[in-house]
Motif scaffolding. Structure first.
Motif, PDB file in Angstrom:
ATOM      1  N   GLU A 177      -9.221   9.506   2.456  1.00 14.56           N
ATOM      2  CA  GLU A 177     -10.595   9.564   1.937  1.00 14.56           C
ATOM      3  C   GLU A 177     -10.727   8.650   0.712  1.00 14.56           C
ATOM      4  N   ALA A 178      -9.732   8.742  -0.180  1.00 14.47           N
ATOM      5  CA  ALA A 178      -9.747   7.895  -1.380  1.00 14.47           C
ATOM      6  C   ALA A 178      -9.662   6.424  -1.011  1.00 14.47           C
ATOM      7  N   GLU A 179      -8.842   6.119  -0.021  1.00 11.22           N
ATOM      8  CA  GLU A 179      -8.679   4.738   0.431  1.00 11.22           C
ATOM      9  C   GLU A 179      -9.989   4.177   0.971  1.00 11.22           C
ATOM     10  N   ASP A 180     -10.700   4.983   1.746  1.00 13.11           N
ATOM     11  CA  ASP A 180     -11.993   4.548   2.287  1.00 13.11           C
ATOM     12  C   ASP A 180     -12.987   4.264   1.162  1.00 13.11           C
ATOM     13  N   LEU A 181     -13.031   5.146   0.172  1.00 19.80           N
ATOM     14  CA  LEU A 181     -13.934   4.955  -0.967  1.00 19.80           C
ATOM     15  C   LEU A 181     -13.590   3.667  -1.713  1.00 19.80           C
ATOM     16  N   TYR A 182     -12.296   3.447  -1.899  1.00 17.56           N
ATOM     17  CA  TYR A 182     -11.840   2.282  -2.670  1.00 17.56           C
ATOM     18  C   TYR A 182     -12.174   0.975  -1.961  1.00 17.56           C
ATOM     19  N   TYR A 183     -11.807   0.868  -0.686  1.00 16.74           N
ATOM     20  CA  TYR A 183     -11.994  -0.409   0.004  1.00 16.74           C
ATOM     21  C   TYR A 183     -13.459  -0.676   0.356  1.00 16.74           C
ATOM     22  N   THR A 184     -14.250   0.372   0.494  1.00 16.32           N
ATOM     23  CA  THR A 184     -15.696   0.161   0.646  1.00 16.32           C
ATOM     24  C   THR A 184     -16.257  -0.451  -0.628  1.00 16.32           C
ATOM     25  N   GLN A 189     -18.060  -5.292  -3.809  1.00 17.75           N
ATOM     26  CA  GLN A 189     -17.882  -6.102  -5.013  1.00 17.75           C
ATOM     27  C   GLN A 189     -17.565  -7.555  -4.696  1.00 17.75           C
ATOM     28  N   ASN A 190     -17.227  -7.844  -3.460  1.00 18.86           N
ATOM     29  CA  ASN A 190     -16.967  -9.227  -3.058  1.00 18.86           C
ATOM     30  C   ASN A 190     -18.209  -9.911  -2.502  1.00 18.86           C
ATOM     31  N   LYS A 191     -19.329  -9.204  -2.543  1.00 21.56           N
ATOM     32  CA  LYS A 191     -20.578  -9.769  -2.034  1.00 21.56           C
ATOM     33  C   LYS A 191     -21.330 -10.475  -3.166  1.00 21.56           C
ATOM     34  N   SER A 192     -22.597 -10.721  -2.961  1.00 16.75           N
ATOM     35  CA  SER A 192     -23.410 -11.445  -3.934  1.00 16.75           C
ATOM     36  C   SER A 192     -23.625 -10.615  -5.194  1.00 16.75           C
ATOM     37  N   ILE A 193     -24.106 -11.268  -6.235  1.00 17.56           N
ATOM     38  CA  ILE A 193     -24.372 -10.586  -7.500  1.00 17.56           C
ATOM     39  C   ILE A 193     -25.419  -9.492  -7.299  1.00 17.56           C
ATOM     40  N   GLN A 204     -20.498   4.768  -8.915  1.00 13.40           N
ATOM     41  CA  GLN A 204     -20.339   5.899  -9.821  1.00 13.40           C
ATOM     42  C   GLN A 204     -20.007   7.173  -9.044  1.00 13.40           C
ATOM     43  N   LYS A 205     -20.670   7.390  -7.918  1.00  5.95           N
ATOM     44  CA  LYS A 205     -20.386   8.570  -7.082  1.00  5.95           C
ATOM     45  C   LYS A 205     -18.968   8.506  -6.515  1.00  5.95           C
ATOM     46  N   SER A 206     -18.560   7.312  -6.090  1.00  7.64           N
ATOM     47  CA  SER A 206     -17.208   7.150  -5.553  1.00  7.64           C
ATOM     48  C   SER A 206     -16.164   7.464  -6.608  1.00  7.64           C
ATOM     49  N   LEU A 207     -16.417   7.017  -7.834  1.00 10.92           N
ATOM     50  CA  LEU A 207     -15.480   7.278  -8.928  1.00 10.92           C
ATOM     51  C   LEU A 207     -15.367   8.769  -9.231  1.00 10.92           C
ATOM     52  N   ASN A 221      -1.218   7.207  -5.413  1.00 15.85           N
ATOM     53  CA  ASN A 221      -2.098   6.333  -4.634  1.00 15.85           C
ATOM     54  C   ASN A 221      -3.551   6.509  -5.058  1.00 15.85           C
ATOM     55  N   ILE A 222      -3.973   7.757  -5.196  1.00 16.82           N
ATOM     56  CA  ILE A 222      -5.362   8.034  -5.571  1.00 16.82           C
ATOM     57  C   ILE A 222      -5.614   7.598  -7.011  1.00 16.82           C
ATOM     58  N   PHE A 223      -4.633   7.812  -7.897  1.00 22.74           N
ATOM     59  CA  PHE A 223      -4.814   7.388  -9.276  1.00 22.74           C
ATOM     60  C   PHE A 223      -5.021   5.878  -9.345  1.00 22.74           C
ATOM     61  N   GLU A 224      -4.260   5.122  -8.561  1.00 22.20           N
ATOM     62  CA  GLU A 224      -4.400   3.662  -8.581  1.00 22.20           C
ATOM     63  C   GLU A 224      -5.796   3.243  -8.159  1.00 22.20           C
ATOM     64  N   TYR A 225      -6.334   3.883  -7.118  1.00 26.27           N
ATOM     65  CA  TYR A 225      -7.698   3.576  -6.681  1.00 26.27           C
ATOM     66  C   TYR A 225      -8.700   3.892  -7.793  1.00 26.27           C
ATOM     67  N   PHE A 226      -8.556   5.071  -8.398  1.00 23.96           N
ATOM     68  CA  PHE A 226      -9.471   5.503  -9.452  1.00 23.96           C
ATOM     69  C   PHE A 226      -9.387   4.585 -10.673  1.00 23.96           C
ATOM     70  N   TYR A 227      -8.174   4.254 -11.065  1.00 22.61           N
ATOM     71  CA  TYR A 227      -7.923   3.423 -12.249  1.00 22.61           C
ATOM     72  C   TYR A 227      -8.560   2.043 -12.104  1.00 22.61           C
ATOM     73  N   ILE A 228      -8.344   1.393 -10.969  1.00 23.86           N
ATOM     74  CA  ILE A 228      -8.864   0.039 -10.764  1.00 23.86           C
ATOM     75  C   ILE A 228     -10.385   0.043 -10.650  1.00 23.86           C
ATOM     76  N   LEU A 229     -10.938   1.008  -9.895  1.00 29.14           N
ATOM     77  CA  LEU A 229     -12.384   1.045  -9.738  1.00 29.14           C
ATOM     78  C   LEU A 229     -13.087   1.439 -11.027  1.00 29.14           C
ATOM     79  N   ASP A 230     -12.468   2.282 -11.831  1.00 25.93           N
ATOM     80  CA  ASP A 230     -13.058   2.657 -13.110  1.00 25.93           C
ATOM     81  C   ASP A 230     -13.150   1.438 -14.027  1.00 25.93           C
TER      82      ASP A 230
END
Length: 496
Positions: A177-184, A189-193, A204-207, A221-230
């Motif tokens: 679940e965390a992986e899906d949130l992170y990669y989505t 974030q790789n799209k347009s401005i 914010q909801k994903s975080l 694993n989940i901490f890494e996703y949270f840390y980078i997205l935060d």
């Protein structure tokens, strides 16, 4: 000896007749070795090159196709023997590869019916995977051990392993679940401005959910996703003070043993800390921190060059131009500088141009080289939020100092056109106000007092406008406030 005897038998029975690896030291080198060495030396860039050099034929010749196929297979075989002890790699990579190697060996021996040797290897892989919290590898090891214990009728170990496997499968569900949130989030974030800005509320909801999952599981694993997205979220909002809090808290958690040392990327934490100091304008703390952590990065890596960019910008923003010269000399003198990406080289060219403009020392550039550099800086027309502004500003400053009024008139028209097309959003306000200050200088006919008076309104607005988040920011190699002071000094010098 019994284990060795069985392994010798398996390797003898299953060994490939042809050598599966590239023989680079054999004097009577095979054709695929010849192809390998020629590619390594940079002698062959295309199929046409290879065809002409090896067979004096055309690229569609079957001999060349077969040769490339054999080389590809042997190179893939070499992937099993790569050295992952290199300090330049992310710390978790070494442990993950060691786990995967043991897992592969254990599974291969199970297929050969060697359950006892296989179990030892799988148990070793499992122990290391649990220490490093590689949940997917843990589950693979447990599943194979479960089969092993069933076939060897080890009931106690079977049911104990089965219970452990149930625990990790539940953990894996949370991690998926965390992986899906992170990669989505990474995808958006790789799209347009515009897409990035629209995705911020969802981020914010994903975080919030990632934090909830981490607190419930304490998963690395989940901490890494949270840390980078935060950090990503704070960067997009321009909350760099919060990033400093995140990195400081993460370092504290690491020291307290609440974050897995085999998984946490300390170097990234150092890198983003230096960057955050730059963005909050705490130059003294940033320079001290960067100096203290210079040895954290291997000088041959892209990470070192990226770290040195922030170090360079800290020195420039702090007005420590002599230090900036030393940093630039260290970077340009690095033998690996030629191997970094072209856009990174172009950034260093731009940094050195600004540095020479404010600190024209012989150690940095000769005056003749500098003039050539100014006239040949590329126009980054496709990168509207990149270096266009920095380039045009530098060119403007140069021509003001040279009193090239005709060129300045042309540049002002270019500035107006660019501002009309690309500086209409809120995240470009600082550049827009600085452009207006440049227009004031030209309209004042380079008169210091008139420029100072008429520019006050735009300068006050510039000071009141905070820098935008990273995703939306043009690069200020030297802060606009400092550039305005430099420009006014130039006008005074011209009058004298």
């Amino acid at each position: 000896m019994e284990d060795l005897r069985k392994l010798v038998q398996i390797v003898t029975n299953r060994g490939q007749k042809a050598h599966p690896l590239i023989e680079t030291k054999n004097k009577n080198a095979a054709k695929e070795t010849d192809l390998f060495l020629r590619i390594k030396r940079g002698q062959l860039q295309t199929d046409e090159d290879a065809a002409a050099a090896l067979y004096k034929c055309k690229p569609d010749d079957p001999r060349l196709k077969m040769l490339k196929s054999r080389l590809r297979k042997k190179l893939l075989n070499h992937l099993f023997f790569l050295d992952f002890s290199d300090s330049r790699l992310k710390v978790s990579v070494r442990y993950e590869q060691e786990c995967l190697t043991l897992l592969h060996q254990g599974r291969t021996l199970m297929n050969e019916g060697e359950h006892r040797i296989s179990a030892k290897l799988l148990q070793n892989a499992l122990k290391l995977a649990i220490e490093a919290e590689f949940t997917a590898i843990i589950i693979s090891c447990l599943e194979l051990l479960l089969i092993n214990y069933s076939l060897t009728v080890k009931s106690n170990l079977y049911y104990k392993t089965k219970k452990t496997l149930e625990h990790y499968r539940k953990l894996a569900a949370f991690e998926h679940e965390a992986e899906d949130l992170y990669y989505t989030a990474k995808l958006e974030q790789n799209k347009s401005i515009l897409a990035k800005r629209e995705f911020l509320p969802k981020l914010q909801k994903s975080l919030a959910r990632l934090k909830e999952l981490w607190e419930a599981t304490q998963s690395a694993n989940i901490f890494e996703y949270f840390y980078i997205l935060d950090i990503t979220k704070q960067e997009l909002y321009g909350n760099f003070t919060e990033i400093l809090k995140i990195t400081t808290t993460s370092e504290k958690l690491l020291q307290e043993g609440k974050i897995n040392k085999k998984r946490f990327d300390v170097r990234y934490n150092i890198f983003i800390t230096v960057y955050a100091y730059l963005r909050v304008k705490d130059y003294q703390s940033g320079l001290a921190f960067a100096e203290a952590n210079l040895n954290a990065f291997n000088r041959s890596t892209n990470n070192w060059f990226a770290f040195m960019e922030n170090y360079m910008l800290l020195a420039m923003h702090a007005g420590k131009y002599d230090l900036a010269v030393k940093i630039f000399e260290d970077v340009s003198g690095n033998s690996f500088f030629k191997k970094i990406r072209e856009n990174a080289k172009e950034r260093w060219t731009l940094y050195s141009s600004y540095l020479y403009f404010v600190n024209p020392t012989k150690n940095l550039l000769r005056q003749s080289s500098y003039k050539q550099l100014i006239s040949s800086i590329p126009e980054y027309s496709k990168d509207k939020q990149g270096f266009n502004v920095a380039i045009m500003v530098l060119q403007f400053l140069y021509h003001v100092r040279a009193k090239d009024t005709d060129v300045l008139g042309y540049l002002i028209e270019s500035l107006k056109k660019y501002a009309g097309r690309h500086l209409r959003d809120n995240f470009s306000k600082r550049s827009l106000y600085f452009f207006k200050l440049l227009v004031v200088v030209v309209n004042a006919n380079l008169d210091y007092q008139e420029a100072l008076k008429k520019g006050k309104t735009f300068y006050d607005r510039l000071q009141d406008t905070p820098e935008p988040g990273d995703a939306f920011a043009e690069i200020e190699i030297i802060p606009y406030e400092q550039l305005w002071a430099i420009l006014l000094n130039i006008l005074q010098e011209l009058e004298q």
